[in-house]
Design an enzyme around this catalytic site. Sequence first.
Site, mmCIF file in Angstrom:
data_model
loop_
_atom_site.group_PDB
_atom_site.id
_atom_site.type_symbol
_atom_site.label_atom_id
_atom_site.label_comp_id
_atom_site.label_asym_id
_atom_site.label_seq_id
_atom_site.Cartn_x
_atom_site.Cartn_y
_atom_site.Cartn_z
ATOM 1 N N ARG A 9 0.819 -1.212 0.000
ATOM 2 C CA ARG A 9 0.000 0.000 0.000
ATOM 3 C C ARG A 9 0.853 1.263 0.000
ATOM 4 O O ARG A 9 0.486 2.274 0.600
ATOM 5 C CB ARG A 9 -0.955 0.012 1.190
ATOM 6 C CG ARG A 9 -1.856 -1.199 1.286
ATOM 7 C CD ARG A 9 -2.772 -1.350 0.075
ATOM 8 N NE ARG A 9 -3.619 -2.511 0.248
ATOM 9 C CZ ARG A 9 -3.301 -3.748 -0.182
ATOM 10 N NH1 ARG A 9 -2.173 -3.928 -0.861
ATOM 11 N NH2 ARG A 9 -4.106 -4.755 0.021
ATOM 12 N N GLU A 47 -4.103 4.134 5.913
ATOM 13 C CA GLU A 47 -4.134 3.839 4.485
ATOM 14 C C GLU A 47 -4.862 4.954 3.743
ATOM 15 O O GLU A 47 -4.635 5.172 2.557
ATOM 16 C CB GLU A 47 -4.842 2.494 4.249
ATOM 17 C CG GLU A 47 -4.751 1.979 2.834
ATOM 18 C CD GLU A 47 -5.202 0.538 2.709
ATOM 19 O OE1 GLU A 47 -5.786 0.200 1.649
ATOM 20 O OE2 GLU A 47 -4.987 -0.256 3.630
ATOM 21 N N SER A 57 -10.553 0.574 3.573
ATOM 22 C CA SER A 57 -9.780 0.276 4.782
ATOM 23 C C SER A 57 -9.086 1.540 5.282
ATOM 24 O O SER A 57 -8.439 2.240 4.513
ATOM 25 C CB SER A 57 -8.732 -0.802 4.487
ATOM 26 O OG SER A 57 -9.352 -2.018 4.123
#
Length: 307
Positions: free
Chosen positions: A177, A299, A229
């Site tokens: 990520r 995130e 998320s």
Amino acid sequence: MDEKLIAALRRIGEVRLDEPLSRHTTFGIGGPADAFVTVDSARRLRRLVALCHRHDTPLFILGAGSNILVGELGIRGVTAENRARQVQGPKASSNGRSVFRIESGMPLAKLARDLSAKGFSGLEWAGGIPGTIGGAVVYNAGAYECSLADVLKRVGMVDARGRGHILSAADLGLGYRESAFTRRLFAGQVILWAEIGLFPGDPDDLVRQMREFDRSRSESQPRGRSAGSIFKNTREYPAWWLIDQVGLRGYRIGDAEISEKHPNFILNVGKARASDVKALMELAQERVLAEFAVKLQPEVALVGEGF
């Protein structure tokens, strides 16, 4: 905002002044953009980058509005909605892959579904991920132990002065990520297109696999307005488990709620403010750090003013 700049923006795309960004984010949260311009091609996106540089005006590129939280006071300067969606290919490569060049505003989920249905394998994991191919490059989007890094070959970029260049995937520092973009090593650079290499596959099998992923997402992830998320998983534990263990499943601040179904999602269940979401994020970080000595890493990107 300078009238000459506004006139020049209108030659590139549709322009709205003081446009509420809550209309353009999956959270349904966000204050106004000073100027909101819709760009429908990589060529026009490149012109926009150079124009904002000449006028010394900040530029924020908005894809599908997922994975971000916009402050209540909005974003200064120009916010560009990237609708550059042309797809070129397939072109055969020496390793048996079919190469596609996709403009950065193409929705990742649509691309994955369209190409899987045509028998191209490598993106079937992405059929439920909101966001654009450009955003997927920046965050190295992934799911089900796969990521864009598995298929990405090159990206075309433009710097603040409008000068284009091409980088290989190996030059982007892709990780879990994250990328060189999230680490701000390419500040001022804008992604125009990405090239991916996909393998041949059976269309029926690929569509069947995507349906299984859809079922899995539906069973595990909440419906409603969210940014996806909120935190990255740690090496030791999933983020949702840590948040659950510190008693925050279903916890609310204002109209922002940590999901009962999946505690790594924060939902806007009414008229949540960016400050409410940020407060929930900070509370989760504080409790997890105190209990497990683990610092949860966001995130979701916080952008704009007014948190």
